[in-house]
Enzyme design. Structure first.
Site, short mmCIF file in Angstrom:
data_model
loop_
_atom_site.label_atom_id
_atom_site.label_comp_id
_atom_site.label_asym_id
_atom_site.label_seq_id
_atom_site.Cartn_x
_atom_site.Cartn_y
_atom_site.Cartn_z
N ALA A 1 -2.07 -8.72 -1.76
CA ALA A 1 -1.73 -9.85 -0.89
C ALA A 1 -2.02 -9.42 0.54
O ALA A 1 -1.14 -9.03 1.30
CB ALA A 1 -0.26 -10.23 -1.07
N GLY B 1 4.30 -8.93 7.55
CA GLY B 1 3.95 -8.60 6.18
C GLY B 1 4.25 -9.77 5.26
O GLY B 1 4.41 -10.90 5.70
N ASN B 2 4.31 -9.48 3.98
CA ASN B 2 4.67 -10.51 3.02
C ASN B 2 5.51 -9.90 1.90
O ASN B 2 5.78 -8.70 1.91
CB ASN B 2 3.42 -11.22 2.47
CG ASN B 2 2.51 -10.27 1.73
OD1 ASN B 2 2.92 -9.60 0.78
ND2 ASN B 2 1.26 -10.20 2.17
N ARG B 3 5.89 -10.70 0.94
CA ARG B 3 6.85 -10.26 -0.08
C ARG B 3 6.23 -9.61 -1.32
O ARG B 3 6.92 -9.36 -2.28
CB ARG B 3 7.69 -11.47 -0.52
CG ARG B 3 8.59 -11.98 0.59
CD ARG B 3 9.43 -13.17 0.10
NE ARG B 3 10.41 -13.53 1.08
CZ ARG B 3 10.24 -14.47 2.01
NH1 ARG B 3 9.08 -15.12 2.08
NH2 ARG B 3 11.19 -14.74 2.86
N SER B 4 4.95 -9.32 -1.28
CA SER B 4 4.32 -8.72 -2.45
C SER B 4 4.94 -7.36 -2.77
O SER B 4 5.10 -6.51 -1.90
CB SER B 4 2.82 -8.54 -2.21
OG SER B 4 2.24 -7.83 -3.27
#
Length: 194
Positions: free
Chosen positions: A92, A24-27
């Site tokens: 994102a 995943g990502n930090r959004s």
């Protein structure tokens, strides 16, 4: 925006490795939720397609459609695009997803783990190819050659407007209450917001 229909995408996508882990990502989804709220406050009927987030909506004109993966978001976004007047894609979305997802939790059997990734479907580009009268807005989070990369994305994906932000700018990017953005339209007019 009274009488207009719009959809907004927000948050990250999670791409499963196994039943427990994901890429995943930090959004946080905060920007997309705030855009949805602003559009609803201006009178628009809003569909908000959101990846996993802790953000909440308290506006009766916003219909939240939760999704998890990039494929989920692709499918949900395409359900709403044709009937929309404006589409703002601030999510994102993962660019890559694991080629094979393990059915059972991956065990630590060795010191390394090799993952084969494949590209996800490009949601924004796919909408750019089918848009008719919709106003299509994309986002570009860049770390280098920011303006050139954003202009290239604007043209490649047939957007009306792109919103550029840079991780090199203090107070911009993930997990902040502030942002510094640059708007670039399809005529290459540039407007900076500090």
């Amino acid at each position: 925006l009274r009488g207009k229909k719009g959809f907004i995408s927000a948050g990250p996508t999670y791409e499963a490795l196994d039943p427990v882990r994901f890429i995943g990502n930090r959004s946080s989804g905060k920007m997309g939720f705030e855009i949805a709220k602003a559009a609803a406050n201006l009178g628009a009927e809003v569909v908000l397609v959101s990846g996993p987030t802790h953000q909440k909506v308290s506006h009766s004109s916003i219909d939240v459609k939760p999704v998890i993966s990039a494929q989920d978001m692709y499918s949900e976004v395409h359900k709403h695009f044709e009937t929309s007047d404006i589409a703002i894609l601030s999510a994102a979305v993962a660019d890559f997803t694991p080629k094979d997802v393990a059915i059972q939790k991956i065990k630590k059997k060795s010191d390394t783990l090799t993952l084969e990734l494949e590209k996800t479907k490009d949601i924004l580009a796919s909408l750019g190819t089918i848009k008719k009268d919709q106003f299509l807005v994309g986002f570009a989070l860049e770390t280098n050659n920011e303006l050139e990369n954003a202009k290239g994305k604007l043209k490649r994906k047939n957007l009306n407007l792109i919103v550029l932000n840079s991780l090199n700018d203090k107070g911009a990017g993930f997990k902040t209450d502030t942002n510094k953005v640059t708007f670039i339209d399809d005529k290459e007019n540039i407007l900076e917001f500090q």
